[in-house]
Design a protein around this motif. Sequence first.
Motif, PDB file in Angstrom:
ATOM      1  N   ALA A  87      48.066 -13.239 -48.913  1.00  0.00           N
ATOM      2  CA  ALA A  87      46.796 -12.886 -48.632  1.00  0.00           C
ATOM      3  C   ALA A  87      46.294 -11.797 -47.707  1.00  0.00           C
ATOM      4  O   ALA A  87      45.177 -11.484 -48.475  1.00  0.00           O
ATOM      5  N   ALA A  88      47.507 -11.403 -47.468  1.00  0.00           N
ATOM      6  CA  ALA A  88      46.201 -10.099 -46.121  1.00  0.00           C
ATOM      7  C   ALA A  88      46.246  -9.249 -47.227  1.00  0.00           C
ATOM      8  O   ALA A  88      45.613  -8.389 -46.592  1.00  0.00           O
ATOM      9  N   VAL A  89      47.715  -8.532 -47.799  1.00  0.00           N
ATOM     10  CA  VAL A  89      47.584  -7.774 -48.724  1.00  0.00           C
ATOM     11  C   VAL A  89      46.734  -6.925 -50.236  1.00  0.00           C
ATOM     12  O   VAL A  89      46.634  -8.581 -50.489  1.00  0.00           O
ATOM     13  N   LYS A  90      46.414  -6.195 -49.546  1.00  0.00           N
ATOM     14  CA  LYS A  90      44.709  -6.422 -50.885  1.00  0.00           C
ATOM     15  C   LYS A  90      45.804  -5.732 -52.596  1.00  0.00           C
ATOM     16  O   LYS A  90      46.261  -5.326 -51.947  1.00  0.00           O
ATOM     17  N   LEU A  96      50.038 -11.826 -40.615  1.00  0.00           N
ATOM     18  CA  LEU A  96      49.093 -11.116 -41.502  1.00  0.00           C
ATOM     19  C   LEU A  96      49.231 -10.133 -40.805  1.00  0.00           C
ATOM     20  O   LEU A  96      49.059  -8.665 -41.347  1.00  0.00           O
ATOM     21  N   ALA A 119      52.048  -7.637 -41.438  1.00  0.00           N
ATOM     22  CA  ALA A 119      52.401  -7.174 -42.695  1.00  0.00           C
ATOM     23  C   ALA A 119      51.228  -5.150 -43.191  1.00  0.00           C
ATOM     24  O   ALA A 119      51.379  -4.862 -43.762  1.00  0.00           O
ATOM     25  N   THR A 159      40.683  -2.960 -42.664  1.00  0.00           N
ATOM     26  CA  THR A 159      40.491  -3.508 -43.575  1.00  0.00           C
ATOM     27  C   THR A 159      41.296  -4.974 -43.582  1.00  0.00           C
ATOM     28  O   THR A 159      40.982  -6.255 -44.117  1.00  0.00           O
ATOM     29  N   THR A 192      39.739  -8.568 -43.516  1.00  0.00           N
ATOM     30  CA  THR A 192      40.716  -9.687 -43.774  1.00  0.00           C
ATOM     31  C   THR A 192      41.476 -11.094 -43.054  1.00  0.00           C
ATOM     32  O   THR A 192      40.991 -12.303 -43.166  1.00  0.00           O
ATOM     33  N   ILE A 193      41.570 -10.332 -41.858  1.00  0.00           N
ATOM     34  CA  ILE A 193      42.449 -11.692 -40.771  1.00  0.00           C
ATOM     35  C   ILE A 193      41.499 -12.207 -40.300  1.00  0.00           C
ATOM     36  O   ILE A 193      41.018 -13.404 -40.055  1.00  0.00           O
ATOM     37  N   LEU A 200      40.213 -14.958 -43.208  1.00  0.00           N
ATOM     38  CA  LEU A 200      40.805 -15.967 -43.037  1.00  0.00           C
ATOM     39  C   LEU A 200      41.160 -16.997 -41.620  1.00  0.00           C
ATOM     40  O   LEU A 200      41.495 -18.366 -41.779  1.00  0.00           O
ATOM     41  N   TRP A 216      37.079  -4.670 -49.106  1.00  0.00           N
ATOM     42  CA  TRP A 216      37.728  -4.172 -49.490  1.00  0.00           C
ATOM     43  C   TRP A 216      37.754  -2.817 -50.306  1.00  0.00           C
ATOM     44  O   TRP A 216      38.534  -2.059 -50.941  1.00  0.00           O
TER      45      TRP A 216
END
Lengths: 282, 274
Positions: free
Chosen positions: A278-281, B160, B163, B197, B201-202, B205, B270
Amino acid sequence: MKKIANLFIFIILAVLALLICFPVLFAVTGGFSAQWELEKNLAAILGNADGLADWSILPKAPTLEPLIHLLMDSPQYFVMFWNSLKISLLILVGQLVFGMPAAWSLARFVFPGKRIISAIYLVLMLMPFQVLMLPEYLVLNDMGILDTHAAVIAPAVFSTFPVFIMQRFFRSVPEAILEAARIDGAGNFQIFLRIGIPLGAPGIVCSAILGFLESWNMIEQPMTFIKTKSLWPLSLFLPEISLSDAGLGFAAALMMLIPALLLFLSGQEYLEQGIAAAAVKE
Amino acid sequence: MWGICFLLPDLLGVICFALLPFAQVVIRSFQGAVNHKWVGFDNYKAVFQNAAFRMAAGNTLRFTAICIPLLVALSLVLAVTLQHLRLGKDLLKSAFLIPVAVPAASVVLVWKVLFHSNGLINGLVLKLGGEKIPWMTSGAAFFVLVISYLWKNLGYDMILWMAGLAGIPTEIYEAAKVDGAGEWKCFTKITLPNLKTSLYTISVLSFLNSFKVFREAWLVAGDYPHQSMYLLQHLYNNWFRDLSFDRIAAAAVLNALVVLALIFLLKRAWDAEE
């Protein structure tokens, strides 16, 4: 110098890790403690004594008695356990049957309206239950399936989260392999079954693990859509057990914890990949 | 054509169980509860004027304003330090991640024993020379929520971040080391800028996961908890029992708009990256 700093950091992190694992250890020891020991430790909370509650990391007299009592003499508990298992497994099967082809489609095909559909799937995935509660209630009511297991299963089957996860993994299947299969005369459906599913298997496992944990842990949905107690999953039954029945409560909690922990231990790597997806675009 | 065939069964389900009923709810948010008469924005006004709604929305806002920065920062520190650690890295990672898998209902008794006014945490507080804190019956209840949320989500956010960290090419670090940059400089000049980025996202979420803290709140405190932990989901449940569908409809639409706005911001972030 650097070694000492490293050791120091390790110790801090280890203490934090222990703190975080403590509630889980606590629940496990509770499950192996006898009712009398729990009553003694929790006397201050139950109002039987002054002072404060106590707890030993290892039970003084570890016993399987509450667990056996739960498994042998509590048919009511069995019904709930079975309800939880049935609901979670049916959701899982449904998510795979409908989600896999949908994810394959969004990952590998081009068709009009695909961008907007992808966007809708993403938005729905991120909507919290409090937004979808009334819409789902209305449609379940119209279909006449409120207060049945189907009321909890059907909306969860069409959750867009599994589609999103699997799509990520299907996309990384190399196009060259598909091209080669096409030249050999494989049809679209065959390619999906013989190449897409095997090569996208890690994504399917990720989605299955996250999906199962989610439905095993489900609270809001059954609470809203199921009124009949004998249809409840374990997650609604457990909070009903008060501390005065701690032996039974901890044993029942342990039985709910075990499948989740086993899944975690055997599939941690996939769980991590699923979360990270879910985190990596894109 | 084949693409649509693969998608259609799932899409029909999504339309039937989510899209159409949500459209129906949007319409109902402009209608009276019983007679379905058109009332314009009356339901929205009623929602905003409702004292319970304001309290719940305020609590939810306060909760996210405190928790999300805390969670995002803590999990970043955790991810970075864990990445540099050579000893016991995998074991610690598993330990931090366990709460993600633990069903809330299976630790509800533990929470009750920990946070009872004669419970274990107060035992610790007393030993440290403090006074008993009435966790469940005072404003401290709010912090029970904060602790539950951090406990559940720390490992999740850590994964997250990891990653995101894994996505930074190692060549940049090597080049910087050759130029004589230290660890701290590498962190502020390379790691942080490259994680921008991921940060968006984090954060989003984490915000969306913050709605799920209702579970812990409901499990330990039931339908009517101390007012400092009364959240929007409690309110909706109570309205639901009273069959005030008109209000829930309006509140659900408002809620959806907030989430939509956040997703839109995320999308912009994004796109700006590209």
